[in-house]
Design a protein around this motif. Structure first.
Motif, mmCIF file in Angstrom:
data_model
loop_
_atom_site.group_PDB
_atom_site.id
_atom_site.type_symbol
_atom_site.label_atom_id
_atom_site.label_comp_id
_atom_site.label_asym_id
_atom_site.label_seq_id
_atom_site.Cartn_x
_atom_site.Cartn_y
_atom_site.Cartn_z
ATOM 1 N N LEU A 67 -40.133 65.148 -73.498
ATOM 2 C CA LEU A 67 -40.553 63.951 -74.214
ATOM 3 C C LEU A 67 -39.776 63.809 -75.523
ATOM 4 O O LEU A 67 -39.171 64.768 -76.006
ATOM 5 C CB LEU A 67 -42.050 64.006 -74.509
ATOM 6 N N GLU A 68 -39.851 62.638 -76.099
ATOM 7 C CA GLU A 68 -39.112 62.333 -77.320
ATOM 8 C C GLU A 68 -39.498 63.265 -78.465
ATOM 9 O O GLU A 68 -38.666 63.587 -79.320
ATOM 10 C CB GLU A 68 -39.383 60.878 -77.712
ATOM 11 N N ASP A 69 -40.763 63.714 -78.473
ATOM 12 C CA ASP A 69 -41.211 64.594 -79.556
ATOM 13 C C ASP A 69 -40.869 66.058 -79.310
ATOM 14 O O ASP A 69 -41.265 66.939 -80.078
ATOM 15 C CB ASP A 69 -42.712 64.440 -79.791
ATOM 16 N N GLY A 70 -40.147 66.330 -78.218
ATOM 17 C CA GLY A 70 -39.687 67.689 -77.936
ATOM 18 C C GLY A 70 -40.541 68.457 -76.948
ATOM 19 O O GLY A 70 -40.136 69.533 -76.479
ATOM 20 N N ARG A 71 -41.717 67.935 -76.593
ATOM 21 C CA ARG A 71 -42.559 68.645 -75.630
ATOM 22 C C ARG A 71 -41.922 68.677 -74.245
ATOM 23 O O ARG A 71 -41.343 67.693 -73.800
ATOM 24 C CB ARG A 71 -43.931 67.977 -75.536
ATOM 25 N N GLU A 72 -42.062 69.823 -73.604
ATOM 26 C CA GLU A 72 -41.610 69.970 -72.226
ATOM 27 C C GLU A 72 -42.833 69.818 -71.316
ATOM 28 O O GLU A 72 -43.870 70.442 -71.559
ATOM 29 C CB GLU A 72 -40.970 71.341 -71.999
ATOM 30 N N ARG B 268 -45.990 79.763 -69.425
ATOM 31 C CA ARG B 268 -45.154 80.834 -69.982
ATOM 32 C C ARG B 268 -43.742 80.371 -70.296
ATOM 33 O O ARG B 268 -43.003 81.054 -70.996
ATOM 34 C CB ARG B 268 -45.115 82.015 -69.012
ATOM 35 N N TYR B 269 -43.380 79.199 -69.763
ATOM 36 C CA TYR B 269 -42.058 78.648 -70.062
ATOM 37 C C TYR B 269 -42.120 77.609 -71.177
ATOM 38 O O TYR B 269 -41.125 76.937 -71.470
ATOM 39 C CB TYR B 269 -41.455 78.002 -68.807
ATOM 40 N N GLY B 270 -43.299 77.453 -71.783
ATOM 41 C CA GLY B 270 -43.452 76.506 -72.871
ATOM 42 C C GLY B 270 -43.660 75.072 -72.430
ATOM 43 O O GLY B 270 -43.584 74.149 -73.244
ATOM 44 N N ARG B 271 -43.939 74.869 -71.129
ATOM 45 C CA ARG B 271 -44.128 73.519 -70.612
ATOM 46 C C ARG B 271 -45.617 73.200 -70.486
ATOM 47 O O ARG B 271 -46.411 74.058 -70.110
ATOM 48 C CB ARG B 271 -43.465 73.363 -69.239
ATOM 49 N N GLN B 272 -45.979 71.971 -70.786
ATOM 50 C CA GLN B 272 -47.354 71.506 -70.621
ATOM 51 C C GLN B 272 -47.524 70.968 -69.214
ATOM 52 O O GLN B 272 -46.838 70.027 -68.815
ATOM 53 C CB GLN B 272 -47.668 70.411 -71.650
ATOM 54 N N ALA B 273 -48.430 71.560 -68.435
ATOM 55 C CA ALA B 273 -48.687 71.082 -67.075
ATOM 56 C C ALA B 273 -49.632 69.895 -67.140
ATOM 57 O O ALA B 273 -50.658 69.946 -67.822
ATOM 58 C CB ALA B 273 -49.289 72.192 -66.227
#
Length: 238
Positions: free
Chosen positions: A30-35, A75-80
């Motif tokens: 996302l634009e705010d950097g979230r994965e 664990r990979y820093g991604r939001q499911a």
């Protein structure tokens, strides 16, 4: 239930944003950097080019809303999350499934959502769209060599359960006579009650045609471990 019921995947709101980069068929930034990792689906096979292009076409550069039970990263820093393009009543997951680009996962807790995604996958399968246009989309349990070629991949396998055997804390659904070489699905003793409560007790599956989904491993012959009821589909009578 038709795939249009995908709106049942609207769970608790977990944020919104604009998609600026697509990494693969089930993740984007996302634009705010979230994965973000698309919940409820799995990549089909190893060719991710088509799926990535499909996700880019559906959500690339678009404003989206995220829904789920929690917003904690994996664990990979991604939001499911289950994701909806603003203005659409269908989840991005359902759109990908309807196009035959992905497979339904096995870890969907919400029953309505699971049913909606299964319906979207069935629509693509019946229409032979995307991966379903290939005869190898579902592996034949009688061809263990083909299944072994998919080690480490999320795969669908279909066939008749010839026998059910227990060894220690593991129950084996055997699809062949040679237990050391043929395909088998395994169920740990601790999850047997969940299958029995769903009317899928191992013994009841003997001599039935079923379809199982999960990650292929090898312990002699190819194996798929069954953790959840949603990994089994009974296909017909005895």
């Amino acid at each position: 239930m038709g795939w249009a019921d995908a709106a049942d995947c609207v769970l608790e709101p977990q944020g919104e944003g604009r998609v600026v980069a697509v990494a693969d068929v089930h993740s984007f930034r996302l634009e705010d950097g979230r994965e973000v990792r698309l919940a409820g689906i799995e990549r089909a096979g190893t060719d991710g080019v088509s799926g990535r292009a499909a996700l880019s076409a559906i959500a690339g550069g678009r404003d989206v809303t995220l829904h789920g039970e929690a917003d904690m990263p994996d664990r990979y820093g991604r939001q499911a999350a289950f994701v909806f393009v603003t203005g659409s009543e269908h989840s991005v997951q359902s759109e990908l499934l309807r196009r035959g680009e992905v497979l339904v996962s096995t870890d969907i807790a919400d029953k309505n959502c699971a049913a909606a995604l299964a319906a979207a996958e069935a629509t693509a399968r019946q229409g032979k769209l995307g991966i379903w246009g290939e005869t190898t989309a579902i592996k034949n349990a009688e061809s263990p060599g083909d299944i072994l070629a998919a080690i480490g991949q999320f795969t669908l396998v279909e066939g008749r359960v010839l026998s059910v055997r227990q060894a220690g804390a593991t129950t084996y659904l055997n699809f062949g006579r040679n237990w050391t070489q043929d395909f088998a699905a395994t169920i740990s003793r601790r999850v047997i009650p969940a299958f029995e409560n769903a009317g899928l007790g191992p013994k009841s599956l003997e001599n039935r045609r079923i379809r199982v989904r999960g990650v292929v491993s090898s312990r002699g012959g190819p194996r798929i471990e069954l953790f959840r009821v949603g990994q089994i589909e009974v296909l017909g009578g005895k």
